[in-house]
Design an enzyme around this catalytic site. Structure first.
Site, short mmCIF file in Angstrom:
data_model
loop_
_atom_site.label_atom_id
_atom_site.label_comp_id
_atom_site.label_asym_id
_atom_site.label_seq_id
_atom_site.Cartn_x
_atom_site.Cartn_y
_atom_site.Cartn_z
N LYS A 14 0.85 -1.19 0.00
CA LYS A 14 0.00 0.00 0.00
C LYS A 14 0.88 1.24 0.00
CE LYS A 14 -2.40 -1.50 3.68
NZ LYS A 14 -1.82 -2.85 3.86
N ARG A 160 9.54 -2.11 12.44
CA ARG A 160 8.31 -1.65 13.08
C ARG A 160 7.92 -2.60 14.20
NH1 ARG A 160 3.68 0.09 8.86
NH2 ARG A 160 2.49 -1.47 10.01
P1 AP5 Z 1 4.58 -1.61 2.52
O1 AP5 Z 1 4.22 -0.82 1.33
O2 AP5 Z 1 5.22 -0.89 3.69
O3 AP5 Z 1 3.35 -2.50 3.00
P2 AP5 Z 1 1.87 -2.07 3.38
O4 AP5 Z 1 0.92 -2.72 2.43
O5 AP5 Z 1 1.77 -0.57 3.53
O6 AP5 Z 1 1.78 -2.83 4.76
P3 AP5 Z 1 1.61 -2.30 6.24
O7 AP5 Z 1 2.27 -3.31 7.13
O8 AP5 Z 1 2.08 -0.89 6.40
O9 AP5 Z 1 0.09 -2.39 6.34
P4 AP5 Z 1 -0.79 -2.43 7.58
O10 AP5 Z 1 -2.13 -2.21 7.00
O11 AP5 Z 1 -0.62 -3.64 8.41
O12 AP5 Z 1 -0.16 -1.26 8.48
P5 AP5 Z 1 -0.74 0.16 8.92
O13 AP5 Z 1 0.41 1.04 9.16
O14 AP5 Z 1 -1.84 0.61 8.03
O15 AP5 Z 1 5.56 -2.80 2.06
C1 AP5 Z 1 6.04 -3.74 3.00
C2 AP5 Z 1 7.48 -4.13 2.66
O16 AP5 Z 1 7.50 -4.82 1.42
C3 AP5 Z 1 8.44 -2.94 2.51
O17 AP5 Z 1 9.67 -3.27 3.07
C4 AP5 Z 1 8.56 -2.74 0.99
O18 AP5 Z 1 9.84 -2.25 0.64
C5 AP5 Z 1 8.34 -4.16 0.48
N1 AP5 Z 1 7.60 -4.17 -0.79
C6 AP5 Z 1 6.44 -3.50 -1.05
N2 AP5 Z 1 6.02 -3.76 -2.30
C7 AP5 Z 1 6.94 -4.61 -2.84
C8 AP5 Z 1 7.05 -5.26 -4.11
N3 AP5 Z 1 6.15 -5.06 -5.07
N4 AP5 Z 1 8.11 -6.08 -4.32
C9 AP5 Z 1 9.04 -6.28 -3.34
N5 AP5 Z 1 8.98 -5.69 -2.11
C10 AP5 Z 1 7.94 -4.89 -1.87
O19 AP5 Z 1 -1.42 -0.23 10.31
C11 AP5 Z 1 -0.66 -0.67 11.42
C12 AP5 Z 1 -1.57 -1.09 12.55
O20 AP5 Z 1 -2.33 0.05 12.99
C13 AP5 Z 1 -2.62 -2.14 12.20
O21 AP5 Z 1 -2.12 -3.46 12.30
C14 AP5 Z 1 -3.69 -1.85 13.25
O22 AP5 Z 1 -3.34 -2.39 14.49
C15 AP5 Z 1 -3.65 -0.34 13.37
N6 AP5 Z 1 -4.64 0.31 12.48
C16 AP5 Z 1 -4.37 1.05 11.37
N7 AP5 Z 1 -5.50 1.47 10.78
C17 AP5 Z 1 -6.52 0.97 11.53
C18 AP5 Z 1 -7.93 1.02 11.42
N8 AP5 Z 1 -8.54 1.66 10.40
N9 AP5 Z 1 -8.66 0.39 12.36
C19 AP5 Z 1 -8.07 -0.28 13.40
N10 AP5 Z 1 -6.76 -0.37 13.55
C20 AP5 Z 1 -5.98 0.24 12.63
#
Ligand code: AP5
Length: 218
Positions: A14, A160
């Site tokens: 994402k 993280r």
């Molecule tokens: P990256 O792009 O960082 O992954 P992402 O899809 O953004 O994954 P996240 O872990 O950030 O998503 P998430 O939804 O769990 O976290 P969030 O911060 O929203 O890519 C990951 C890695 O892969 C990187 O190292 C990148 O370099 C590599 N990569 C990417 N694409 C690639 C490709 N094509 N090929 C090779 N490598 C690649 O949320 C965190 C926490 O906050 C949640 O778990 C929850 O507890 C809480 N939270 C957030 N929003 C809410 C909500 N709305 N309600 C309740 N709790 C919430």
């Protein structure tokens, strides 16, 4: 204001989609980033959320809706925004529908990133984030020029708190149970667009630009 919703499991990329749309003038809003900021600032909401996030659980729907509602009503100028990681439960999706009903805020579409679970695990296990600017790297797939240091800010790179193996597995399980059903919710409203995210970051960028070619600044 038009909202693009990014739906996808942890590690789907994402961040990559958000980055390319941001470069083309669309404002990025991540509830994960908002929550991490609340945690850093030691607010009551941050303290409540910290334990949950570090265990791989979701923050409370009410807390998330408080942050999102405040954000939306302070953003009058944006034409398009990306919601990255929101809504994440059916309750949040229904509350967003209520918030946008009879208002000038509309959901433009929902972009769902699809990627196999073993790929997600290897991406999250090697992710490193700059403690200064938040830039994201990967030990193997996108390493920094100097090990452990950010290319942009020279800040140190940290794992993280929710990227530990046991926590990653729990996050994926909860995603499948609580967030994946939102794909059907938006499919029934004819808002869902699917994108294969099991490819290189450049291919993900290209596919994203294709989906949004009519609305972005070139
Ligand atoms: P990256 O792009 O960082 O992954 P992402 O899809 O953004 O994954 P996240 O872990 O950030 O998503 P998430 O939804 O769990 O976290 P969030 O911060 O929203 O890519 C990951 C890695 O892969 C990187 O190292 C990148 O370099 C590599 N990569 C990417 N694409 C690639 C490709 N094509 N090929 C090779 N490598 C690649 O949320 C965190 C926490 O906050 C949640 O778990 C929850 O507890 C809480 N939270 C957030 N929003 C809410 C909500 N709305 N309600 C309740 N709790 C919430």
């Amino acid at each position: 204001m038009n909202i693009i919703i990014l739906l996808g499991p942890p590690g789907a990329g994402k961040g990559t989609v958000s980055e390319v749309l941001t470069q083309h003038g669309i404002k990025h809003v991540s509830t994960g980033d908002m929550l991490r900021k609340e945690i850093r600032n030691n607010t009551e909401l941050g303290l409540r959320s910290h334990k949950k996030i570090s265990q791989g659980l979701f923050a409370d729907d009410d807390d998330v809706m408080t942050m999102v509602t405040e954000f939306l009503f302070n953003q009058k100028k944006e034409n398009f925004i990306i919601f990255d990681g929101f809504p994440r439960t059916l309750i949040q999706a229904e509350k967003l529908d209520l918030l946008t009903k009879n208002s000038e805020i509309k959901i433009f579409n929902v972009l769902r990133l699809k990627c196999p679970e073993d790929v997600l695990i290897s991406r999250l296990s090697g992710r490193r984030t700059c403690v200064v600017c938040g830039a994201v790297y990967h030990d193997i797939f996108s390493p920094p020029k100097i090990f452990g240091r950010c290319d942009i800010e020279d800040g140190s790179l940290a794992k993280r708190l929710d990227d530990e193996p046991v926590v990653i597995k729990r996050r994926l399980k909860i995603y499948n149970k609580l967030t994946k059903p939102l794909a059907d919710y938006y499919k029934n409203k004819s808002m869902l667009v699917e994108l294969d995210a099991n490819c290189s970051p450049q291919e993900v960028r290209d596919h994203t630009l294709k989906v949004y070619e009519d609305i972005i600044w070139w």
